[in-house]
Design an enzyme around this catalytic site. Structure first.
Site, PDB file in Angstrom:
ATOM      1  N   ASP A   9       0.866  -1.166   0.000  1.00  0.00           N
ATOM      2  CA  ASP A   9       0.000   0.000   0.000  1.00  0.00           C
ATOM      3  C   ASP A   9       0.912   1.228   0.000  1.00  0.00           C
ATOM      4  OD1 ASP A   9      -2.407   1.584   0.392  1.00  0.00           O
ATOM      5  OD2 ASP A   9      -1.771   1.789   2.471  1.00  0.00           O
ATOM      6  N   ASP A  11      -0.032   5.129   1.308  1.00  0.00           N
ATOM      7  CA  ASP A  11      -0.167   6.008   2.471  1.00  0.00           C
ATOM      8  C   ASP A  11      -0.191   5.213   3.768  1.00  0.00           C
ATOM      9  OD1 ASP A  11      -0.501   8.787   1.441  1.00  0.00           O
ATOM     10  OD2 ASP A  11      -2.105   7.836   0.296  1.00  0.00           O
TER      11      ASP A  11
END
Length: 216
Positions: A9, A11
């Protein structure tokens, strides 16, 4: 089965940007009389898709106004993220993955402009980039991770995912991936409940490296 890829991922996983998104969201929502706090952000916003969040929280806005709100929020985020740094240990993990011949993919709900902005500042290059805005469904749906596996031409048992939100963990686990969760924005119990098998504060955690060495 031998590990062949790492899926990340963006953020809160590659960099601790969650607090910056929180600030940008709460500033924007305050203009409409919504006075949120950290708990509100975690429950109502973190890990979600921008259009869905804005439609739910600001249903009085027209479609064009919703788009404008999102653009302003993301522009504010990029201002706040100008000095972003990778999470501790990421560079070491990156070099290790390269030395092991592991492929790397980015799987994110982030808007394209944000993703490229952050990757440029972090100096990271991926073998595949999958953004939810290009797909019929984003996280927590498993589709983004399934798409990344297809791009890499590997099975879920050959990869390890890194996430930071319950929504993201559910997406990765739903695609059959073993998932490590970073506790940059959510408590371990929430991430474990979503399906993470290991929760770590950053990439220096020796428990991660013990697992990687066993899989190498």
């Amino acid at each position: 089965m031998k590990l062949r890829a790492l899926l990340f991922d963006l953020d809160g996983t590659l960099a601790d940007t969650d607090r910056l998104h929180e600030q940008a969201w709460l500033e924007g929502l305050s203009r409409y009389g919504i006075q949120g706090d950290h708990r509100f952000y975690q429950a109502q916003i973190s890990g979600g898709l921008n259009p869905e969040i804005v439609a739910r929280l600001l249903p009085q806005l027209s479609p064009d106004e919703q788009v404008a709100f999102i653009e302003q929020k993301e522009a504010r985020f990029r201002e706040l993220a100008s000095e972003v740094q990778p999470l501790p240990g990421l560079r070491v993990l990156w070099d290790w993955a390269q030395s092991q011949g592991l492929r790397r993919a980015l799987v994110s709900n982030a808007p394209r402009e944000n993703a490229h902005y952050l990757l440029e500042r972090l100096g990271l290059m991926f073998d595949a980039i999958v953004l939810s805005e290009d797909l019929p469904a984003g996280k927590p749906d498993p589709l983004p991770y399934r798409t990344a596996l297809q791009h890499l031409n590997i099975g879920p048992q050959e990869a390890l995912a890194f996430e930071d939100s319950p929504s993201g963990v559910r997406s990765a686990v739903g695609a059959g991936l073993r998932t490590v969760a970073l506790t940059t924005g959510h408590p371990p119990h929430a991430l474990e409940q979503a399906g993470a098998f290991l929760c770590i504060p950053d990439f220096t955690d020796p428990r991660l490296w013990d697992w990687l060495q066993k899989m190498g």
